[in-house]
Design an enzyme around this catalytic site. Structure first.
Site, mmCIF file in Angstrom:
data_model
loop_
_atom_site.group_PDB
_atom_site.id
_atom_site.type_symbol
_atom_site.label_atom_id
_atom_site.label_comp_id
_atom_site.label_asym_id
_atom_site.label_seq_id
_atom_site.Cartn_x
_atom_site.Cartn_y
_atom_site.Cartn_z
ATOM 1 N N PHE A 45 0.862 -1.187 0.000
ATOM 2 C CA PHE A 45 0.000 0.000 0.000
ATOM 3 C C PHE A 45 0.891 1.228 0.000
ATOM 4 O O PHE A 45 1.714 1.403 0.894
ATOM 5 C CB PHE A 45 -0.923 0.035 1.224
ATOM 6 C CG PHE A 45 -1.820 1.249 1.216
ATOM 7 C CD1 PHE A 45 -3.008 1.245 0.505
ATOM 8 C CD2 PHE A 45 -1.451 2.409 1.887
ATOM 9 C CE1 PHE A 45 -3.822 2.377 0.460
ATOM 10 C CE2 PHE A 45 -2.263 3.548 1.847
ATOM 11 C CZ PHE A 45 -3.449 3.524 1.135
ATOM 12 N N LYS A 72 2.595 10.209 8.157
ATOM 13 C CA LYS A 72 1.917 9.739 9.375
ATOM 14 C C LYS A 72 2.504 10.323 10.678
ATOM 15 O O LYS A 72 2.182 11.442 11.022
ATOM 16 C CB LYS A 72 1.882 8.215 9.387
ATOM 17 C CG LYS A 72 0.959 7.668 8.288
ATOM 18 C CD LYS A 72 0.336 6.341 8.630
ATOM 19 C CE LYS A 72 -0.852 6.056 7.729
ATOM 20 N NZ LYS A 72 -0.547 5.307 6.513
ATOM 21 N N ASP A 128 9.321 2.843 1.764
ATOM 22 C CA ASP A 128 8.150 3.581 2.237
ATOM 23 C C ASP A 128 8.037 3.329 3.738
ATOM 24 O O ASP A 128 7.587 2.278 4.179
ATOM 25 C CB ASP A 128 6.911 3.087 1.482
ATOM 26 C CG ASP A 128 5.624 3.751 1.959
ATOM 27 O OD1 ASP A 128 5.621 4.326 3.070
ATOM 28 O OD2 ASP A 128 4.612 3.678 1.225
HETATM 29 C C1 LIG Z 1 -0.757 5.613 5.067
HETATM 30 C C2 LIG Z 1 0.265 5.137 4.101
HETATM 31 C C3 LIG Z 1 0.460 5.787 2.871
HETATM 32 C C4 LIG Z 1 -0.408 6.928 2.406
HETATM 33 O O1 LIG Z 1 -0.313 8.027 3.228
HETATM 34 P P1 LIG Z 1 -1.459 9.192 3.122
HETATM 35 O O2 LIG Z 1 -0.977 10.233 4.079
HETATM 36 O O3 LIG Z 1 -2.750 8.568 3.492
HETATM 37 O O4 LIG Z 1 -1.458 9.666 1.717
HETATM 38 C C5 LIG Z 1 1.459 5.317 2.043
HETATM 39 N N1 LIG Z 1 2.238 4.276 2.400
HETATM 40 C C6 LIG Z 1 2.077 3.643 3.575
HETATM 41 C C7 LIG Z 1 2.989 2.523 3.930
HETATM 42 C C8 LIG Z 1 1.079 4.038 4.464
HETATM 43 O O5 LIG Z 1 0.905 3.378 5.610
#
Ligand SMILES: *Cc1c(COP(=O)(O)O)cnc(C)c1O
Length: 429
Positions: A159, A275, A245
């Protein structure tokens, strides 16, 4: 338009009245009904209407208290209303909130320097600030494109966000299909399969591999040290960028500043953050490691109005400073381990084990009852999350104590009883 005429008054009793059927959003203020009227319904029905938070607790609009074991999905690193956060936001707002990227500000530069230091980034590295995780990944995607290579690899169950570039990297077909065509060239490999990775990288035409050290949305699934090492070694050999990520795993969540720091020798070429970075204030970052990677984006090739503004940067600096001052990295490791020990000690056959690190944990269930456990938990005053039917996700504020986590562990067997009851009632319907 008289919006007010149809809206229930603040504080008016809920139309449905309490207690309601389990799982339905109840609302003492009528906000839940107005939400249904006013919002584009992409998020489904909200579970509760929250009105206040303090430390690791939040309260809903019917006055019920919850222990927040989700932290706004790994965002509220310092919990709710932390004085350091409130003070940083207030002071910076009074001084200078926003200047646009036509100008520089001290908080922005200090935050960039601090992140580079915490990430052990080599000389010549650089930071791009965004407002969210998806945007941080968009920046990484554009860096990858600038290598001139056509292919990009991501992992199955990945994701990476919902904007079109980030979505193109996200594995779940149901998220992507309605928005085709997405930016092309992306393919997915099974996480953990080193041979598949070797084969995919062999032609030398892969710009980047995107990976989450722990796949959070997939149900808190760690890639594991061996696979992370293979990712690093094989991408280096192939001249391919390794993009980690760490949007969910970064900023102390796993008990280290960044999860990859738990695997010596694994240093990314690009790392994305969001986050927990702002502790609730929207801010994201993409860090380019080393001058070569940093040089892939040149003046005019990317931009943002809000990204890195003094208000967001000062807030993030307060988050990082507080994690240091309160010794939260060590605290996260210790409380995370205590949580796992506590759950193991239940010896409940309905729980298969706990995945993850620090305070990013997936409790694996024997039966696909996670949505019902989530409902039972809400009834009992705990906020958790069910990323998939057999996994409960916990990502509480980093300041939570082992005792507070212990109250959830102690409640867990009864929550599983109640979940089975709820599932039975659903079947009966
Ligand atoms: C939450 C998340 C995203 C997306 O972040 P947003 O601030 O919602 O755009 C991307 N990668 C990972 C691993 C995430 O947990």
């Amino acid at each position: 338009m008289s919006e007010q005429s149809t809206a229930p008054e603040q504080g008016a009793p809920s139309a449905q009245g309490a207690p309601s059927e389990p799982g339905a959003a109840t609302s003492g203020t009528g906000i839940a009904d107005r939400y249904r009227e006013a919002m584009i319904p992409v998020f489904g029905t909200p579970q509760r209407v929250l009105v206040r938070g303090e430390g690791v607790h939040v309260w809903d609009d019917e006055g019920r208290q919850y222990l927040d074991l989700l932290g706004g999905i790994a965002v509220n690193a310092l919990g709710h209303g932390h004085p350091a956060l409130v003070s940083a936001i207030t002071k910076q707002a009074e001084t200078l909130a926003h200047v646009s990227n036509v100008f520089a500000s001290a908080p922005q530069v200090e935050l960039a320097e601090k992140l580079l230091r915490l990430a052990d980034a080599p000389d010549g590295s650089g930071v791009f600030f965004a407002n969210s995780g998806a945007e941080a990944n968009e920046a990484a995607f554009k860096i990858a494109r600038r290598t001139g290579r056509p292919r990009i690899i991501a992992l199955e169950n990945a994701f990476h966000g919902r904007t079109l570039g980030a979505l193109a990297l996200t594995h779940k077909e149901a998220y992507r299909a309605p928005f085709a065509p997405l930016p092309g060239g992306v393919e997915w490999l099974p996480a953990g399969d080193v041979e598949a990775l070797r084969t995919a990288l062999a032609p030398g035409d892969v710009a980047a591999v995107f990976a989450e050290p722990i796949q959070g949305e997939a149900g808190v699934r760690p890639l594991g040290a061996d696979y992370l090492r293979a990712l690093r070694e094989l991408t280096r050999e192939a001249g391919t960028l390794l993009v980690l990520d760490e949007i969910q795993t970064g900023i102390g969540r796993t008990g280290r500043w960044f999860a990859h720091q738990g695997v010596p020798g694994v240093v990314p070429d690009v790392m994305t953050l969001a986050k927990g970075l702002g502790g609730g204030f929207p801010i994201g970052a993409a860090i380019a490691f080393g001058p070569e990677v940093r040089g892939l984006l040149t003046a005019g090739q990317h931009g943002t109005t809000f990204g890195g503004n003094p208000l967001g940067a000062a807030t993030a600096l307060a988050v990082l400073g507080t994690i240091e001052e309160e010794g939260l990295l060590e605290h996260v490791r210790a409380t995370g381990e205590a949580l796992v020990r506590g759950i193991d000690a239940l010896e409940d056959p309905r729980i298969l084990g706990v995945r993850g690190e620090g305070l990013l944990r997936g409790v694996m269930l024997a039966e696909p009852l996670a949505p019902q456990v989530l409902q039972a938990a809400l009834e009992a005053g705990f906020i958790i999350n069910a990323p998939e039917p057999t996994t409960l996700r916990l990502a509480p504020p980093l300041i939570i104590t082992a005792e507070e986590l212990g109250t959830f562990v102690a409640a867990l067997p009864a929550l599983l009883d109640r979940a089975a009851q709820l599932a039975g009632a659903e079947e009966g319907n």
